[in-house]
Design a protein around this motif. Structure first.
Motif, short mmCIF file in Angstrom:
data_model
loop_
_atom_site.label_atom_id
_atom_site.label_comp_id
_atom_site.label_asym_id
_atom_site.label_seq_id
_atom_site.Cartn_x
_atom_site.Cartn_y
_atom_site.Cartn_z
N LYS A 1 0.84 -1.28 -0.03
CA LYS A 1 -0.08 -0.05 0.09
C LYS A 1 0.91 1.29 0.02
CE LYS A 1 -3.95 -1.98 2.29
NZ LYS A 1 -5.08 -1.77 3.08
N VAL A 2 0.21 2.53 -0.29
CA VAL A 2 1.00 3.82 -0.32
C VAL A 2 0.00 4.55 0.60
CG1 VAL A 2 2.15 3.47 -2.64
CG2 VAL A 2 -0.21 4.46 -2.45
N LYS A 3 0.96 5.71 0.87
CA LYS A 3 0.15 6.37 2.08
C LYS A 3 -0.69 7.52 1.11
CE LYS A 3 4.43 9.42 2.09
NZ LYS A 3 5.32 9.74 3.12
N PRO A 4 -1.74 8.05 1.85
CA PRO A 4 -2.22 9.05 1.40
C PRO A 4 -1.80 10.26 0.42
CG PRO A 4 -3.44 8.68 3.54
CD PRO A 4 -1.80 7.91 3.52
N GLY A 5 -2.24 10.52 -0.40
CA GLY A 5 -1.70 11.67 -1.25
C GLY A 5 -0.71 11.34 -2.32
N THR A 6 -0.20 9.92 -2.29
CA THR A 6 0.40 9.32 -3.17
C THR A 6 -0.08 9.64 -4.72
OG1 THR A 6 1.53 7.66 -1.74
CG2 THR A 6 1.61 7.28 -4.06
N VAL A 7 0.76 10.06 -5.65
CA VAL A 7 0.33 10.05 -7.42
C VAL A 7 1.28 9.06 -7.88
CG1 VAL A 7 0.51 11.53 -9.24
CG2 VAL A 7 -0.01 12.58 -6.97
N ILE A 8 0.72 8.22 -8.76
CA ILE A 8 1.21 7.28 -9.58
C ILE A 8 1.18 7.51 -11.08
CG2 ILE A 8 1.31 4.62 -10.08
CD1 ILE A 8 -0.03 4.22 -7.29
N LEU A 9 2.43 7.78 -11.94
CA LEU A 9 2.18 7.80 -13.28
C LEU A 9 2.50 6.45 -13.89
CD1 LEU A 9 2.48 10.79 -11.91
CD2 LEU A 9 3.88 11.37 -14.08
N HIS A 10 1.90 6.15 -14.84
CA HIS A 10 2.09 4.93 -15.50
C HIS A 10 1.45 4.91 -16.92
CE1 HIS A 10 2.76 0.41 -14.06
NE2 HIS A 10 2.95 0.62 -15.16
N CYS A 11 2.08 4.11 -17.71
CA CYS A 11 1.68 4.02 -19.07
C CYS A 11 0.82 2.88 -19.32
CB CYS A 11 3.01 3.88 -19.88
SG CYS A 11 2.66 3.33 -21.58
N ARG A 12 -0.06 2.65 -19.85
CA ARG A 12 -1.40 1.71 -20.12
C ARG A 12 -0.42 0.65 -20.63
NH1 ARG A 12 -6.36 0.53 -18.95
NH2 ARG A 12 -6.70 2.92 -18.14
N THR A 13 0.19 0.99 -21.80
CA THR A 13 1.03 0.12 -22.57
C THR A 13 2.31 -0.37 -22.04
OG1 THR A 13 1.71 1.64 -24.04
CG2 THR A 13 -0.51 0.55 -24.80
N ASP A 14 2.44 -0.07 -20.85
CA ASP A 14 4.04 -0.51 -20.15
C ASP A 14 4.33 -2.01 -20.25
OD1 ASP A 14 6.06 -0.88 -18.36
OD2 ASP A 14 5.50 0.17 -17.13
N GLU A 15 5.21 -2.17 -21.01
CA GLU A 15 5.83 -3.81 -21.29
C GLU A 15 6.57 -4.07 -20.19
OE1 GLU A 15 9.25 -1.02 -22.48
OE2 GLU A 15 7.05 -0.73 -22.51
N ILE A 16 6.90 -3.44 -19.11
CA ILE A 16 7.76 -3.91 -18.16
C ILE A 16 7.02 -4.23 -16.75
CG2 ILE A 16 9.82 -3.56 -16.69
CD1 ILE A 16 11.27 -2.82 -19.15
N ILE A 17 6.26 -3.25 -16.47
CA ILE A 17 5.40 -3.38 -15.19
C ILE A 17 3.90 -3.22 -15.57
CG2 ILE A 17 5.07 -2.30 -12.96
CD1 ILE A 17 7.71 -3.61 -12.97
N PRO A 18 3.02 -4.08 -15.34
CA PRO A 18 1.71 -3.98 -15.89
C PRO A 18 0.92 -2.71 -15.10
CG PRO A 18 2.25 -6.40 -15.09
CD PRO A 18 3.53 -5.41 -14.69
N PHE A 19 0.43 -2.34 -16.13
CA PHE A 19 -0.73 -1.01 -15.72
C PHE A 19 -1.40 -1.55 -14.55
CE2 PHE A 19 -4.27 1.78 -16.29
CZ PHE A 19 -3.45 3.01 -16.08
N ALA A 20 -1.62 -2.75 -14.52
CA ALA A 20 -2.85 -3.18 -13.57
C ALA A 20 -2.50 -3.37 -12.21
CB ALA A 20 -3.29 -4.74 -14.01
N ASP A 21 -1.13 -3.34 -12.05
CA ASP A 21 -0.36 -3.33 -10.80
C ASP A 21 -0.56 -1.89 -9.92
OD1 ASP A 21 0.91 -5.77 -11.23
OD2 ASP A 21 2.58 -5.32 -11.32
N SER A 22 -0.64 -0.97 -10.90
CA SER A 22 -0.81 0.33 -10.56
C SER A 22 -2.25 0.30 -10.03
CB SER A 22 -0.34 1.61 -11.35
OG SER A 22 1.24 1.82 -11.33
N GLU A 23 -3.12 0.05 -10.78
CA GLU A 23 -4.68 0.12 -10.63
C GLU A 23 -4.98 -0.49 -9.23
OE1 GLU A 23 -6.77 0.16 -14.64
OE2 GLU A 23 -5.69 -1.75 -14.54
N GLU A 24 -4.16 -1.66 -9.06
CA GLU A 24 -4.39 -2.37 -7.66
C GLU A 24 -3.91 -1.61 -6.64
OE1 GLU A 24 -2.55 -6.39 -5.61
OE2 GLU A 24 -2.68 -6.35 -7.67
N LEU A 25 -2.71 -0.74 -6.54
CA LEU A 25 -2.40 0.12 -5.71
C LEU A 25 -3.52 1.27 -5.38
CD1 LEU A 25 1.49 1.00 -6.00
CD2 LEU A 25 0.25 0.09 -4.14
N VAL A 26 -4.06 1.66 -6.37
CA VAL A 26 -5.09 2.68 -6.26
C VAL A 26 -6.33 2.31 -5.62
CG1 VAL A 26 -6.69 4.08 -7.61
CG2 VAL A 26 -4.32 4.01 -8.25
#
Length: 154
Positions: free
Chosen positions: A93-118
């Motif tokens: 988990k991340v703390k309140p106020g965290t901002v994540i920037l991610h590319c939907r077509t990221d070929e290394i780290i799935p965009f879904a990983d960031s969606e899960e953190l959100v």
């Protein structure tokens, strides 16, 4: 001007495009070398840099995002770029106020990983870029804006 701790990604080095971009826009950037092979050593280096400089913002790119999630960052805001949190560390988990920037077509780290953190943490997710590096002008501008907005709210 914000003091920013920039934690680079795996097989990356200090002084890259993104921390240089922040410096060019008037911010003080601390950009320590993080061990690629020893995650606890990378955490120790990041925590030492954080403790010494007491930054307003911590930016973590890819593996550096996982490092950022796993250090004690106090009240500093977290800006995570395609965070590789499922690959390294134990934070889920991340703390309140965290901002994540991610590319939907990221070929290394799935965009879904960031969606899960959100979903688990309530972070803000900004979709940007055309690949994992987030080195295009739109992504650099989004990173800068997130850093500057984090500074304003302090």
């Amino acid at each position: 001007m914000a003091t920013i701790l920039f934690l680079h990604g795996w097989h990356s080095v200090p002084g890259g495009l993104k921390p240089s971009f922040l410096i060019q826009h008037g911010h003080q950037v601390i950009n320590p070398a993080l061990d690629d092979d020893d995650f606890p050593a990378a955490l120790a280096a990041a925590q030492d840099a954080f403790d010494r400089c007491q930054p307003h913002v911590v930016v973590g790119s890819s593996r550096g995002g996982s490092v950022a999630m796993n250090i004690n960052s106090g009240i500093a805001k977290l800006i995570l770029l395609c965070p590789a949190w499922k690959n390294w560390g134990s934070a889920t988990k991340v703390k309140p106020g965290t901002v994540i920037l991610h590319c939907r077509t990221d070929e290394i780290i799935p965009f879904a990983d960031s969606e899960e953190l959100v979903r688990s943490s309530g972070a803000t997710l900004i979709e940007t870029g055309s690949d994992h590096r987030l080195a295009d002008p739109q992504s650099l501008a989004a990173m800068l804006k997130a850093c500057e907005e984090s500074q304003v709210r302090d």
